[in-house]
Design a protein around this motif. Structure first.
Motif, PDB file in Angstrom:
ATOM      1  N   GLY A  15     -31.381  92.256  74.745  1.00  0.00           N
ATOM      2  CA  GLY A  15     -31.962  90.222  74.043  1.00  0.00           C
ATOM      3  C   GLY A  15     -30.987  89.428  74.020  1.00  0.00           C
ATOM      4  N   VAL A  16     -30.643  88.533  73.104  1.00  0.00           N
ATOM      5  CA  VAL A  16     -29.426  87.250  73.501  1.00  0.00           C
ATOM      6  C   VAL A  16     -29.797  87.273  71.630  1.00  0.00           C
ATOM      7  CG1 VAL A  16     -28.064  85.025  73.264  1.00  0.00           C
ATOM      8  CG2 VAL A  16     -28.608  86.867  75.447  1.00  0.00           C
ATOM      9  N   VAL A  17     -28.730  87.397  70.719  1.00  0.00           N
ATOM     10  CA  VAL A  17     -28.995  87.209  69.223  1.00  0.00           C
ATOM     11  C   VAL A  17     -27.681  85.673  68.954  1.00  0.00           C
ATOM     12  CG1 VAL A  17     -28.967  87.816  67.198  1.00  0.00           C
ATOM     13  CG2 VAL A  17     -30.453  88.910  68.697  1.00  0.00           C
ATOM     14  N   ALA A  18     -28.595  84.849  68.374  1.00  0.00           N
ATOM     15  CA  ALA A  18     -27.662  83.654  67.489  1.00  0.00           C
ATOM     16  C   ALA A  18     -27.083  84.483  66.655  1.00  0.00           C
ATOM     17  CB  ALA A  18     -28.536  82.533  67.646  1.00  0.00           C
ATOM     18  N   PHE A  19     -26.266  84.530  65.738  1.00  0.00           N
ATOM     19  CA  PHE A  19     -25.890  85.193  64.856  1.00  0.00           C
ATOM     20  C   PHE A  19     -24.791  83.932  64.017  1.00  0.00           C
ATOM     21  CE2 PHE A  19     -21.714  87.473  65.385  1.00  0.00           C
ATOM     22  CZ  PHE A  19     -21.321  87.385  66.588  1.00  0.00           C
ATOM     23  N   PRO A  20     -24.437  84.650  62.244  1.00  0.00           N
ATOM     24  CA  PRO A  20     -24.151  83.509  61.568  1.00  0.00           C
ATOM     25  C   PRO A  20     -22.283  84.104  61.797  1.00  0.00           C
ATOM     26  CG  PRO A  20     -25.408  84.200  60.136  1.00  0.00           C
ATOM     27  CD  PRO A  20     -25.095  84.485  61.342  1.00  0.00           C
ATOM     28  N   GLU A  36     -34.673  93.547  57.204  1.00  0.00           N
ATOM     29  CA  GLU A  36     -35.391  93.364  58.353  1.00  0.00           C
ATOM     30  C   GLU A  36     -35.159  92.701  58.996  1.00  0.00           C
ATOM     31  OE1 GLU A  36     -36.596  92.496  54.829  1.00  0.00           O
ATOM     32  OE2 GLU A  36     -37.115  94.941  54.715  1.00  0.00           O
ATOM     33  N   ASP A  37     -34.862  91.152  58.912  1.00  0.00           N
ATOM     34  CA  ASP A  37     -34.471  90.128  60.346  1.00  0.00           C
ATOM     35  C   ASP A  37     -33.127  91.032  60.705  1.00  0.00           C
ATOM     36  OD1 ASP A  37     -36.245  88.779  59.109  1.00  0.00           O
ATOM     37  OD2 ASP A  37     -34.612  87.373  58.050  1.00  0.00           O
ATOM     38  N   ILE A  38     -32.179  91.700  60.452  1.00  0.00           N
ATOM     39  CA  ILE A  38     -31.339  92.211  60.814  1.00  0.00           C
ATOM     40  C   ILE A  38     -31.713  93.377  61.917  1.00  0.00           C
ATOM     41  CG2 ILE A  38     -28.909  93.512  60.301  1.00  0.00           C
ATOM     42  CD1 ILE A  38     -28.510  91.312  58.195  1.00  0.00           C
ATOM     43  N   ALA A  39     -32.418  93.963  60.728  1.00  0.00           N
ATOM     44  CA  ALA A  39     -32.913  94.944  61.765  1.00  0.00           C
ATOM     45  C   ALA A  39     -33.210  94.733  62.967  1.00  0.00           C
ATOM     46  CB  ALA A  39     -33.696  96.139  61.090  1.00  0.00           C
ATOM     47  N   ARG A  40     -34.295  94.163  63.493  1.00  0.00           N
ATOM     48  CA  ARG A  40     -35.039  93.444  64.359  1.00  0.00           C
ATOM     49  C   ARG A  40     -33.870  92.896  65.602  1.00  0.00           C
ATOM     50  NH1 ARG A  40     -38.181  89.371  64.307  1.00  0.00           N
ATOM     51  NH2 ARG A  40     -37.765  88.027  62.669  1.00  0.00           N
ATOM     52  N   ALA A  41     -32.561  91.632  65.078  1.00  0.00           N
ATOM     53  CA  ALA A  41     -31.668  91.896  65.528  1.00  0.00           C
ATOM     54  C   ALA A  41     -30.392  92.820  66.123  1.00  0.00           C
ATOM     55  CB  ALA A  41     -30.765  91.127  64.877  1.00  0.00           C
ATOM     56  N   ASP A  82     -35.731  77.961  72.124  1.00  0.00           N
ATOM     57  CA  ASP A  82     -36.552  78.928  72.491  1.00  0.00           C
ATOM     58  C   ASP A  82     -35.756  79.859  73.334  1.00  0.00           C
ATOM     59  OD1 ASP A  82     -38.573  77.112  71.482  1.00  0.00           O
ATOM     60  OD2 ASP A  82     -39.136  76.835  73.055  1.00  0.00           O
ATOM     61  N   GLU A  83     -34.438  79.334  73.911  1.00  0.00           N
ATOM     62  CA  GLU A  83     -33.718  80.238  74.967  1.00  0.00           C
ATOM     63  C   GLU A  83     -33.084  81.224  74.273  1.00  0.00           C
ATOM     64  OE1 GLU A  83     -31.639  77.889  78.176  1.00  0.00           O
ATOM     65  OE2 GLU A  83     -32.389  76.198  77.035  1.00  0.00           O
ATOM     66  N   VAL A  84     -32.863  81.352  72.851  1.00  0.00           N
ATOM     67  CA  VAL A  84     -32.764  82.798  72.288  1.00  0.00           C
ATOM     68  C   VAL A  84     -33.415  83.487  71.939  1.00  0.00           C
ATOM     69  CG1 VAL A  84     -30.265  81.415  71.640  1.00  0.00           C
ATOM     70  CG2 VAL A  84     -31.921  81.533  70.397  1.00  0.00           C
ATOM     71  N   ASP A  85     -32.856  84.846  72.198  1.00  0.00           N
ATOM     72  CA  ASP A  85     -34.887  85.746  71.760  1.00  0.00           C
ATOM     73  C   ASP A  85     -34.624  85.799  69.998  1.00  0.00           C
ATOM     74  OD1 ASP A  85     -34.939  86.325  73.924  1.00  0.00           O
ATOM     75  OD2 ASP A  85     -33.218  88.142  74.278  1.00  0.00           O
ATOM     76  N   MET A  86     -33.683  85.362  69.389  1.00  0.00           N
ATOM     77  CA  MET A  86     -33.469  85.276  67.722  1.00  0.00           C
ATOM     78  C   MET A  86     -32.502  84.827  67.154  1.00  0.00           C
ATOM     79  SD  MET A  86     -33.822  88.858  65.333  1.00  0.00           S
ATOM     80  CE  MET A  86     -34.253  88.947  63.837  1.00  0.00           C
ATOM     81  N   ILE A  87     -33.083  84.287  66.545  1.00  0.00           N
ATOM     82  CA  ILE A  87     -31.869  83.624  65.412  1.00  0.00           C
ATOM     83  C   ILE A  87     -31.771  83.925  64.228  1.00  0.00           C
ATOM     84  CG2 ILE A  87     -30.400  81.179  64.275  1.00  0.00           C
ATOM     85  CD1 ILE A  87     -32.541  80.019  66.502  1.00  0.00           C
TER      86      ILE A  87
END
Ligand code: TXA
Ligand code: MG
Length: 323
Positions: free
Chosen positions: A19-24, A6-11, A156-161
């Motif tokens: 948006g801007v997403v931080a990802f591993p 679900e997290d990945i689908a949201r990203a 908070d500057e990124v939309d999602m981590i």
């Protein structure tokens, strides 16, 4: 905790919406945006406080996307992609005409890589396109190797981590330029000079600092730096330097791989004598040392062998930032 489906689908939705997403990734965490959306990409520069003329790495879901992002692709690119992707290798190639200017910092080349982390690959494949992403830290600072590092630094500057645990490699990818007939390593990493030379059956040269033609922030002397002044000291001089600083009432921290915690008034961080484990833990240790607010960090010089090259490269730059 690792990102759920679900997290990945949201990203993916977030990337589609600009948006801007931080990802591993397997190297370090990236700060990603849709590579074809210049507004979204410009937010990366703003969040990082990165000068706009520095190019980003474009992350692809698979090697089959190469043709969409590069032109005049030499055989060497296909050979390296086949052998090392997904993995910690970035290829610099002439860019396809469709690549937005702000991804490449206006250059005629583009950096491409397929990352070898399951969360990154799922994100890219479900997004179905390319994600431009530098490391998810402020310009010049140490790259993040956990989701918490990204939260601490960019919050908070990124939309999602997206959380994918601690990065397996811990140092940024090896960068190889294939712009000329002779491949050139611009930034050493987990994929070594020898592995590259073997894969191509020709010697691959080490370039980098001298290569003024290329604008690459990873090549700047002042980079990958902790906030605390850091000095590299040969093992035989370490104790004497610690004592000298303690005598000046400095709060001294030592990062060493030789297990010797003397004198006891200094604070010690021990890393592994194995270069792979050392690399894995280095950035987390530099961040921990920064948080503890020592006056100075003394780092035991690492061996001169090739297996330590990538670590030595980052440490030298980290130390130069404070000269
Ligand atoms: O492991 C990595 O490479 C990580 C993860 C997130 O993929 N990314 C990373 O990105 O380290 P960044 O922006 O912090 O460093 C990217 C490096 C910079 O040194 C940049 O100049 C170089 O890639 N680069 C990108 N495109 C380039 C190009 N066209 N020519 C020369 N260097 C390029
Ligand atoms: Mg970086």
């Amino acid at each position: 905790m690792t990102a759920s489906r679900e997290d990945i689908a949201r990203a993916v939705e977030c990337l589609r919406a600009g948006g801007v997403v931080a990802f591993p990734t397997e190297t370090v965490y990236g700060l990603g945006a849709d590579a074809l959306n210049p507004q979204a990409v410009s937010r990366i520069y703003a969040i990082k406080r990165r000068p706009p003329n520095h190019p980003l790495i474009v992350h692809l879901p698979a090697a089959s996307y190469l043709e969409q992002w590069a032109r005049d692709i030499p055989r060497a690119a296909h050979q390296l992609a086949e052998k090392f992707w997904p993995g910690p290798l970035t290829l610099i190639l002439p860019r396809a005409r469709t690549v937005p200017d702000n991804v490449t910092g206006g250059q005629d080349s583009v950096g491409l890589r397929v990352p070898g982390h399951p969360v990154a690959l799922a994100l890219l494949q479900q997004f179905g396109g390319a994600v431009a992403a530098p490391s998810a830290n402020r310009f010049g600072h140490v790259s993040p190797t956990t989701a918490q590092h990204v939260r601490d630094e960019l919050g908070d500057e990124v939309d999602m981590i997206l959380d994918g645990g601690a990065c397996q490699v811990g140092l940024e990818s090896t960068i190889v330029s294939l712009l000329d007939a002779r491949p050139l390593i611009l930034r050493p990493g987990a994929i070594s000079q020898m592995q590259l030379s073997e894969a191509l059956s020709i010697p691959v040269a080490l370039g980098g600092a001298d290569e003024k033609r290329l604008r690459a922030p990873g090549l700047l002397a002042r980079h990958y730096a902790p906030a605390t002044p850091l000095r590299i000291v040969a093992r035989e001089n370490l104790e004497q330097q610690i004592r000298a600083l303690l005598a000046q009432n400095k709060r001294v921290a030592v990062i060493a791989y030789t297990q010797r915690a003397e004198p006891a008034q200094a604070h010690y961080y021990f890393l592994s004598p194995d270069p792979v484990s050392y690399a894995h833990d280095l950035y987390a240790t530099l961040r921990a040392a920064d948080a503890a607010q020592h006056d100075v960090l003394l780092l035991e010089a690492v061996p001169e062998d090739e297996v330590w090259l990538a670590v030595r490269d980052r440490l030298t730059r980290a130390a130069q930032a404070h000269q």
